[in-house]
Structures are given as C-alpha cells and as structure tokens.
Design an enzyme around this catalytic site. Structure first.
Site, short mmCIF file in Angstrom:
data_model
loop_
_atom_site.label_atom_id
_atom_site.label_comp_id
_atom_site.label_asym_id
_atom_site.label_seq_id
_atom_site.Cartn_x
_atom_site.Cartn_y
_atom_site.Cartn_z
N GLY A 169 0.83 -1.20 0.00
CA GLY A 169 0.00 0.00 0.00
C GLY A 169 0.86 1.25 0.00
N GLY A 170 0.58 2.13 0.96
CA GLY A 170 1.27 3.42 1.02
C GLY A 170 2.77 3.28 1.15
N GLY A 404 21.34 3.43 -34.37
CA GLY A 404 20.97 4.41 -33.34
C GLY A 404 21.65 4.11 -32.02
N ALA A 405 21.92 2.82 -31.78
CA ALA A 405 22.55 2.45 -30.51
C ALA A 405 23.96 3.03 -30.39
CB ALA A 405 22.57 0.94 -30.37
C1 HXC Z 1 -2.62 -1.29 11.99
C2 HXC Z 1 -1.58 -3.32 11.62
C3 HXC Z 1 -1.56 -3.07 10.22
C4 HXC Z 1 -2.12 -1.84 9.76
C5 HXC Z 1 -0.65 -4.98 10.58
N1 HXC Z 1 -1.02 -4.52 11.78
N2 HXC Z 1 -0.98 -4.13 9.60
N3 HXC Z 1 -2.11 -2.43 12.48
N4 HXC Z 1 -2.62 -0.98 10.67
N5 HXC Z 1 -2.10 -1.55 8.46
C6 HXC Z 1 -0.82 -5.16 13.07
C7 HXC Z 1 -1.70 -6.38 13.26
O1 HXC Z 1 -2.94 -5.99 13.80
C8 HXC Z 1 -0.89 -7.19 14.25
O2 HXC Z 1 -1.04 -6.64 15.53
C9 HXC Z 1 0.54 -6.91 13.85
O3 HXC Z 1 0.49 -5.68 13.10
C10 HXC Z 1 1.13 -7.97 12.98
O4 HXC Z 1 0.23 -8.23 11.90
P1 HXC Z 1 -0.13 -9.72 11.43
O5 HXC Z 1 -1.25 -9.60 10.47
O6 HXC Z 1 -0.32 -10.57 12.64
O7 HXC Z 1 1.22 -10.15 10.71
P2 HXC Z 1 1.42 -11.08 9.46
O8 HXC Z 1 0.56 -12.30 9.57
O9 HXC Z 1 2.89 -11.27 9.33
O10 HXC Z 1 0.87 -10.26 8.21
C11 HXC Z 1 1.52 -9.05 7.81
C12 HXC Z 1 0.62 -8.31 6.80
C13 HXC Z 1 -0.78 -8.11 7.39
C14 HXC Z 1 0.52 -9.11 5.51
C15 HXC Z 1 1.31 -6.98 6.50
O11 HXC Z 1 -0.65 -7.58 8.72
C16 HXC Z 1 -1.63 -7.21 6.60
O12 HXC Z 1 -2.17 -7.61 5.56
N6 HXC Z 1 -1.79 -5.96 7.08
C17 HXC Z 1 -2.64 -5.00 6.44
C18 HXC Z 1 -2.01 -4.49 5.18
C19 HXC Z 1 -2.84 -3.41 4.57
O13 HXC Z 1 -3.83 -3.69 3.91
N7 HXC Z 1 -2.46 -2.16 4.90
C20 HXC Z 1 -3.20 -1.02 4.48
C21 HXC Z 1 -2.77 -0.74 3.07
S1 HXC Z 1 -3.64 0.61 2.43
P3 HXC Z 1 -0.85 -7.50 16.87
O14 HXC Z 1 -1.28 -6.58 17.96
O15 HXC Z 1 -1.71 -8.72 16.71
O16 HXC Z 1 0.59 -7.84 16.93
C22 HXC Z 1 -2.55 1.80 2.41
C23 HXC Z 1 -3.05 3.01 1.75
C24 HXC Z 1 -2.08 4.14 1.85
O17 HXC Z 1 -1.46 1.67 2.88
C25 HXC Z 1 -2.00 4.82 0.54
C26 HXC Z 1 -1.16 6.07 0.65
C27 HXC Z 1 -0.79 6.51 -0.71
#
Ligand code: HXC
Length: 510
Positions: A169-170, A404-405
């Site tokens: 994502g971001g 050209g290269a």
């Molecule tokens: C808040 C988050 C988080 C997030 C993970 N965590 N991503 N908390 N915001 N985006 C937290 C989880 O709740 C968890 O907390 C800990 O981090 C570890 O995450 P897990 O899922 O247990 O780890 P894992 O199984 O290794 O998976 C990692 C992951 C997954 C694939 C990155 O966490 C995931 O899919 N996260 C969301 C990704 C996402 O969609 N992000 C938003 C993208 S949109 P605890 O307390 O249990 O340890 C975006 C838009 C911005 O970014 C655009 C700007 C231009």
C-alpha cells in the site's frame, strides 16, 4: 535527580522493547532481525544517535488511546557508515506491524529534512503493514508528507530503500521514488494491493511471493535493484554501496586510496573479443579487469542482463559503469535495458559521478512486442539521459556499435568527452549482412555476389578507422592499455564544467 534518571532509563527501556518479547520472537522466527538490530548492523559501532524515541501516536479511535508504544513503529536517527554521516529510519514490525500513523510519518519527515539540510544520504529499512488502519486519513496525509520530501530530496541526497519484510500500500511509493531499492530474498515482498484485494477485485489467487517477492521485482519488473540472501548480507552490501556514493549533489564522489596501479596493463584483454563477430564474450570480465581491485557494485544484476550498470573506482575515485553485455541477447538495447541504464545514468549525473561506458551493441531490439511496449519512448530515455549528462563521459567501443545504438551509447556527438575504440570495433549503420541485403537487394538470389558485397562492406565499415578519420572516435587504443587511458582521460576531466540551458526542468520521455 536519581528518580528522574531512573525514569529516563525506564522510558528508554520501554521504547527499546518495541512490541514486546513475544512479537520480537515471532520476528526472529520469520528469519528477520528487529528494527534496532538492523540499524546496529548497518551503522558503525556506537555511531547511532536516535531521534524521537518517545514519540507516540495521538489516535483515540478503536481503543488506540490504551495502546501507546514509545517510538510508534519506526526507529529514526543518524549514524555513520565507515565514518560518513547517514540518516536512517527503520520500521519496527513488532509495533502495530510497523504501520504508519501521523506521528510515525512526522519522525520520518524529520530525518528527511535533516538529511537534505546537512547533505547526507537517507537509508530507509522497510518492514510494515502500510497505513495505520485506525488512523484513517491522517495516515494518508502522513504518507503524502513523506512522498513530498522524497521528491524534493531526489537528486539532492542519495536515497536508498531496503525492503526487509512486507511493504504494501502506502509504503511502496516512498521506496519507488528513492534512488535504489533492494530486497531480502524470501522474507520481503512489495505490492500496491495485496493478495486479498487481488482475489476480490479480479478473482485471482496469488501468493505474497508471486505478487511481489524478489523474483518479481529483482528479475522481472525491475522495481528492485537487487536482492540479498538475508538481513545481514543486505545491510553489509548497503554499507558497501554507500562507500561509492557522494554525500549529496554538493559533493564530489568519494576518493579512496587505491593500491591498484593506474597504469596497470591487462594483456589478456587483447584477446577478449573473439575473431568471430557473432561469438559472445563476457563484458563483466572487461569491467573487472579495468577497474580498481576488481571491485564492482552491480545495480540490478538480475534484470535486463543485456546491459550491465554499477559503481566502481578508477584510481580511487568513484565512476558509474554502463556496458552492453554481448553474452545476453547479443547486448541488444531493448525496453528494459534502456530503462535500467537511463535511470542509472541520471543518478550518476545528478551526483557528479563520471560515466564510463563500454559499447558492444548490435542495435535496438526489433519486433512487435518491443514496438508495442513503447521501445521508442524507452530507448529515448537512455538517449536523453546520456545527452543531458554533464559529468565526465568516457567511452570505449570494443566491438559492435551499430545504428541508433551507436549514437545513444555516450557517443561523441552527444557530448562524449573521450571516445575510444579498440581495433576490433565495428562502427556502422547496421551489421554487414543486413546492410548488403538492403542496398543490394537485387543480388539476394546470388549467394556468391552477396558474399562479395558483404566482404566489401565489412572491409569498408567493420572497423574503427572510418569513424576515427571523421573525429567521432578520438583514438583507437590497444585493449591492454584501456585502464591507463581511461584513468588519464578521467583525470583530465576532473574540473570539467558544462552547463545546460536554463530551464525549470526538462521533459524526459517518461
Ligand atoms: C494497523 C496493523 C496493520 C495496519 C498490521 N497490523 N498491519 N495495524 N494498521 N495496516 C498489526 C496487526 O494488527 C498485528 O497486531 C501486527 O500488526 C502484525 O500483523 P499480522 O497480520 O499478525 O502479521 P502477518 O501475519 O505477518 O501479516 C503481515 C501483513 C498483514 C501481511 C502486512 O498484517 C496485513 O495484511 N496488514 C494490512 C495491510 C494493509 O492492507 N495495509 C493497508 C494498506 S492501504 P498485533 O497486535 O496482533 O501484533 C494503504 C493506503 C495508503 O497503505 C495509501 C497512501 C498513498
């Protein structure tokens, strides 16, 4: 006083503990180091000075007010790599998955601004889950603040991103703007939208690795400039890379004492080019034999292998090397090779790094795939990059320089400073066979006559002397003396000064 000191120590210990033992153990179990362990390997011993260790997020939604961890998921600060200042941020996956809150973003922006003000590289270590979901639009704004600084810093200080875990994502767009992206094999992946969204939107089942692992980005997309086996290897290679780079666009490239004699001759180069013009040879061998101590930091070694780019030193000073690789697709320029080399040339020019180009190129890649993929635009990028570059440019044509290269690969007419050719060089509009089949089309049925025409064309153009007689080549040099001649040329260009016309910015074909 004692109480206050104890309080400070207690708070520091709290910040250093990150997301706690359980999450640190889980990080280690995945084969990853923690944010702080990574910094201790990246930076010189005892050089790290941390900023904003006590910063916490300010969110009150979804129960976040009860979950505050000092540092808020990113460790930031300054340190040194072999004694030279660098600014760093390292995402802490053990704290809210390294996700980005507004406070977390502010910490990163602070180091970016300091780096620009003080003229030192920024290195970002990524391992995070993207936007802090609980913070909503504040997180998006925080990302935009970072992107803006990335853009402003581009061409001012080197920016390096190392992807050491999830980067989604971001999180992907800040690395995308930086100069170099490196990945760690098997533990890192990068994508704009993850497998779940892919499934929902286009009903495709794909794993993290298939969507954005190192095989995708370091081999196919070219998004990553390299991939390393593990965290340790990645961080030690980043230290090596930083040694080649100037601190900012205000500096000259670093000079390191060289124990390799500047006039070292390399007799084996006299037989490097095979007598059969269609037989490949390894251009990397030439690079390693010419540069100081065979020390070459290759960028994107596994992507567009038909062109080689990377950093080396000549008589102690950093140079950027660009070289066609006859071993892969005969060294042809295609879309990927043009993109790869153009970006590298622009980096070198932005940071005052002289360019050393080795040419053996049969031309641009023909075919519908290339044309439909906009080879014209991508090829023009490399042409544009070389032409606008004002750094010292020295070029050696080892064999083919067709069409050209020839123009594109740092030729005299796009302001090459020293253009040398080996006696084996062939500088022409195209290869002998294709040429006679066009200009003597009527002879195509007559193999004997065509062969005679081809031999005539070869003796006329398949050499460096026609180009040398017009001044497009400054000298024809013996291969064994290449290092000496290049070092002498580069030394004479040390104070080169060329200005491009004043403009807001150019409009490179993107
Ligand atoms: C808040 C988050 C988080 C997030 C993970 N965590 N991503 N908390 N915001 N985006 C937290 C989880 O709740 C968890 O907390 C800990 O981090 C570890 O995450 P897990 O899922 O247990 O780890 P894992 O199984 O290794 O998976 C990692 C992951 C997954 C694939 C990155 O966490 C995931 O899919 N996260 C969301 C990704 C996402 O969609 N992000 C938003 C993208 S949109 P605890 O307390 O249990 O340890 C975006 C838009 C911005 O970014 C655009 C700007 C231009």
């Amino acid at each position: 006083m004692t109480n206050i000191i104890e309080e400070l120590e207690r708070r520091r210990a709290g910040a250093r503990a990150g997301g706690g033992e359980r999450r640190i153990a889980s990080q280690h179990a995945k084969g990853k180091l923690t944010a702080r362990e990574r910094l201790s390997l990246l930076l010189d011993e005892d050089s790290f000075e941390e900023f904003d260790m006590f910063v916490e997020h300010r969110s009150h939604d979804f129960g976040m007010e009860a979950q505050r961890i000092p540092g808020d998921g990113v460790v930031t600060g300054q340190g040194a790599i072999n004694g030279r200042l660098v600014y760093v941020f390292s995402k802490d996956f053990t704290v809210f998955g390294g996700s980005l809150s507004k406070a977390h973003a502010e910490k990163i922006v602070k180091v970016q601004e300091m780096a620009m003000r003080n003229g030192a590289p920024v290195i970002g270590l990524f391992d995070a889950g993207g936007a802090r979901i609980q913070e909503g639009v504040d997180s998006l704004a925080g990302y935009a603040d970072i992107f803006l600084q990335n853009v402003l810093a581009s061409g001012v200080v080197p920016q390096i991103s190392v992807i050491m875990g999830p980067c989604a994502g971001g999180d992907v767009y800040s690395p995308a703007i930086t100069d170099f992206i490196f990945m760690v094999k098997d533990t890192s992946y990068m994508y704009v939208t993850g497998p779940d969204v892919v499934k929902t939107v286009i009903n495709e089942d794909v794993s993290h690795e298939e969507l954005g692992g190192y095989r995708v980005h370091a081999l196919k997309s070219g998004v990553a400039d390299g991939a390393f086996d593990n965290d340790l290897e990645a961080l030690s290679q980043i230290r090596r890379l930083v040694d080649f780079l100037p601190q900012s666009n205000r500096d000259r490239p670093p000079v390191r004492e060289s124990f390799d004699l500047p006039d070292r001759e390399e007799p084996s180069l006299d037989t490097l080019v095979p007598s059969n013009p269609n037989k490949p040879y390894d251009m990397r061998e030439l690079i390693l034999k010419v540069v100081d101590e065979a020390d070459f930091f290759e960028i994107s070694p596994d992507f567009a292998k038909n062109i080689i780019v990377g950093f080396a030193r000549m008589d102690g000073s950093t140079v950027g090397v660009v070289a066609n690789q006859p071993q892969v697709l005969a060294g042809v320029l295609d879309i990927d090779a043009s993109r790869k080399a153009a970006r590298f040339v622009r980096f070198c020019d932005a940071f005052n790094i002289p360019l050393m180009t080795f040419v053996d190129v049969p031309g641009f890649m023909p075919g519908t795939r290339q044309e439909q993929g906009a080879l014209i635009k991508h090829g023009a990028k490399l042409l544009f990059a070389y032409a606008e570059a004002t750094v010292p440019k020295v070029t050696v044509i080892t064999r083919k320089a067709y069409g050209g290269a020839f123009d594109v690969m740092s030729s005299k007419n796009i302001r090459g400073d020293f253009n040398y050719a080996w006696p084996t060089a062939e500088i022409a509009v195209m290869g002998p066979k294709q040429a006679v089949e066009i200009i003597f089309r009527a002879d195509i049925g007559d193999a004997e006559r065509l062969a005679a025409r081809e031999a005539e064309y070869k003796s006329h153009f398949a050499n460096p002397f026609v180009a040398a007689s017009r001044g497009y080549i400054d000298d024809v040099i013996m291969p064994h003396g290449t290092r000496r001649r290049l070092i002498r040329a580069l030394a004479s260009l040390r104070h080169k000064k060329v200005d491009n016309p004043t403009k807001k910015h150019d409009n490179i074909p993107l």
